[in-house]
Design a protein around this motif. Structure first.
Motif, mmCIF file in Angstrom:
data_model
loop_
_atom_site.group_PDB
_atom_site.id
_atom_site.type_symbol
_atom_site.label_atom_id
_atom_site.label_comp_id
_atom_site.label_asym_id
_atom_site.label_seq_id
_atom_site.Cartn_x
_atom_site.Cartn_y
_atom_site.Cartn_z
ATOM 1 N N LEU A 199 8.193 -2.311 -0.089
ATOM 2 C CA LEU A 199 6.823 -1.834 -0.098
ATOM 3 C C LEU A 199 6.307 -1.614 1.322
ATOM 4 O O LEU A 199 5.667 -0.597 1.608
ATOM 5 C CB LEU A 199 5.921 -2.831 -0.837
ATOM 6 C CG LEU A 199 4.431 -2.472 -0.903
ATOM 7 C CD1 LEU A 199 4.225 -1.121 -1.580
ATOM 8 C CD2 LEU A 199 3.654 -3.568 -1.628
ATOM 9 N N GLU A 252 5.094 6.496 4.250
ATOM 10 C CA GLU A 252 3.970 7.283 3.763
ATOM 11 C C GLU A 252 2.971 7.560 4.882
ATOM 12 O O GLU A 252 2.473 8.685 5.037
ATOM 13 C CB GLU A 252 3.275 6.549 2.621
ATOM 14 C CG GLU A 252 2.059 7.293 2.066
ATOM 15 C CD GLU A 252 1.283 6.449 1.078
ATOM 16 O OE1 GLU A 252 1.512 6.604 -0.124
ATOM 17 O OE2 GLU A 252 0.454 5.626 1.536
ATOM 18 N N LYS A 253 2.660 6.537 5.675
ATOM 19 C CA LYS A 253 1.682 6.700 6.753
ATOM 20 C C LYS A 253 2.174 7.708 7.787
ATOM 21 O O LYS A 253 1.406 8.556 8.268
ATOM 22 C CB LYS A 253 1.407 5.355 7.418
ATOM 23 C CG LYS A 253 0.106 5.315 8.216
ATOM 24 C CD LYS A 253 -1.103 5.359 7.296
ATOM 25 C CE LYS A 253 -1.220 4.087 6.482
ATOM 26 N NZ LYS A 253 -2.334 4.122 5.527
ATOM 27 N N ASN A 259 5.312 2.031 2.726
ATOM 28 C CA ASN A 259 3.972 2.313 3.242
ATOM 29 C C ASN A 259 4.015 2.883 4.652
ATOM 30 O O ASN A 259 3.225 3.763 5.004
ATOM 31 C CB ASN A 259 3.112 1.040 3.217
ATOM 32 C CG ASN A 259 2.535 0.760 1.839
ATOM 33 O OD1 ASN A 259 2.312 1.683 1.063
ATOM 34 N ND2 ASN A 259 2.308 -0.502 1.525
ATOM 35 N N ARG A 260 4.953 2.387 5.454
ATOM 36 C CA ARG A 260 5.101 2.939 6.809
ATOM 37 C C ARG A 260 5.564 4.382 6.754
ATOM 38 O O ARG A 260 5.087 5.237 7.513
ATOM 39 C CB ARG A 260 6.071 2.086 7.631
ATOM 40 C CG ARG A 260 5.464 0.782 8.143
ATOM 41 C CD ARG A 260 6.325 0.166 9.227
ATOM 42 N NE ARG A 260 7.572 -0.359 8.694
ATOM 43 C CZ ARG A 260 7.724 -1.603 8.242
ATOM 44 N NH1 ARG A 260 6.700 -2.449 8.251
ATOM 45 N NH2 ARG A 260 8.895 -2.007 7.781
#
Length: 291
Positions: free
Chosen positions: A253, A260-261, A257-258
């Motif tokens: 996760l 995606e960012k 998230n990294r």
């Protein structure tokens, strides 16, 4: 890539350069048309690539030649700036009833291992453009695996999904144990793989394998409509979105998230992000340039 008219559709034939760039398994059939598949552009703006498996007597069994041709068609659509999404389908009776067992029957371990047997089938999952599987009838073994390599699965009401390799004394070899488990969870995947039992379209939707179920005669047109919706967006941003979603299956996760960012931040370097937000503020439809 050469383009030929076929009725109201365009028939795409890979160029010599595209063929030369393919893995050295077997070249696409020569001549003006594919041997095992039908390849067209569909949609009002001809912006949806369309691949139909076409081995009706074999229930679209996935022979090596067919999968190489699918790779050729995908390469052609990847290079086509007008195409924003791709639909893969079979017939009303069978999406694909499995891999071609006659082709595999006499293979040895040495041949499979040294030649990395089935490795080139993975091309479907590496396409940057979104791919929609429109599944009618049987999607068994390699056919189920092919559908799962796609990004979205639409199922016809009579569709059946299964991994029956256990009944042949083997196991799935093109991602079946991995993608099925990620899609439907361990218990159902284990049951399907260990028993060879099938699930129907409604079970596939309820378990998360398919996103929508349609009547048989509406399935392909609905898949194309989905492709048109996707193709209307920025192809560049769609590829980023696809990469981000796929990352959820491969990363933790925190790592996801990294990713995606980073991809989100990257959109601010594109003209399409600027156009999309400007159009929203100005209350008009965005005109994306894929830049």
């Amino acid at each position: 890539m050469a383009v030929f008219l076929k009725g109201a559709s365009l028939l795409l034939v890979p160029s010599r350069r595209a063929l030369a760039a393919l893995p050295a398994v077997r070249l696409c059939s020569s001549g003006d048309q594919y041997k095992y598949i039908v390849v067209e552009k569909r949609g009002e703006k001809n912006n949806v690539g369309f691949i139909q498996l076409n081995r009706p007597k074999a229930l679209n069994a996935l022979c090596d030649g067919l999968m190489v041709e699918v790779g050729c068609a995908l390469d052609a659509f990847e290079a086509d700036g007008d195409v924003g999404a791709i639909v893969i389908t079979g017939s009303d009776r069978a999406f694909a009833a499995g891999a071609d067992i006659k082709e595999m029957q006499n293979r040895t371990f040495q041949e499979c291992y040294s030649g990395n047997f089935l490795s080139h089938w993975n091309r479907v999952s590496t396409v940057k453009k979104p791919v929609i599987a429109a599944v009618n009838g049987f999607a068994l073994g390699g056919g189920c695996e092919l559908a799962m390599m796609c990004d979205i699965i639409y199922a016809g009401e009579k569709a059946q999904f299964g991994q029956p390799e256990i009944l042949l004394g083997t196991i799935p070899g093109a991602g079946g144990t991995q993608r099925l488990t990620r899609a439907v969870g361990k218990s159902l995947a284990m049951e399907m793989v260990l028993t060879g039992d099938r699930i129907d379209a409604q079970q596939a939707k309820q378990s998360g394998l398919a996103s929508k179920v349609y009547p048989v005669d509406q399935l392909v047109s609905e898949a194309v409509k989905c492709g048109e919706k996707i193709a209307a967006n920025s192809k560049l941003i769609s590829a980023m979105a696809k990469e981000a979603v796929n990352g959820a299956f491969e990363l933790s996760l925190a790592e996801g998230n990294r990713l995606e960012k980073r991809l989100f931040h990257s959109t601010f370097a594109t003209e399409d992000r600027k156009e999309g937000m400007t159009a929203f503020v100005e209350k008009r439809k965005a005109s994306f340039k894929d830049q």
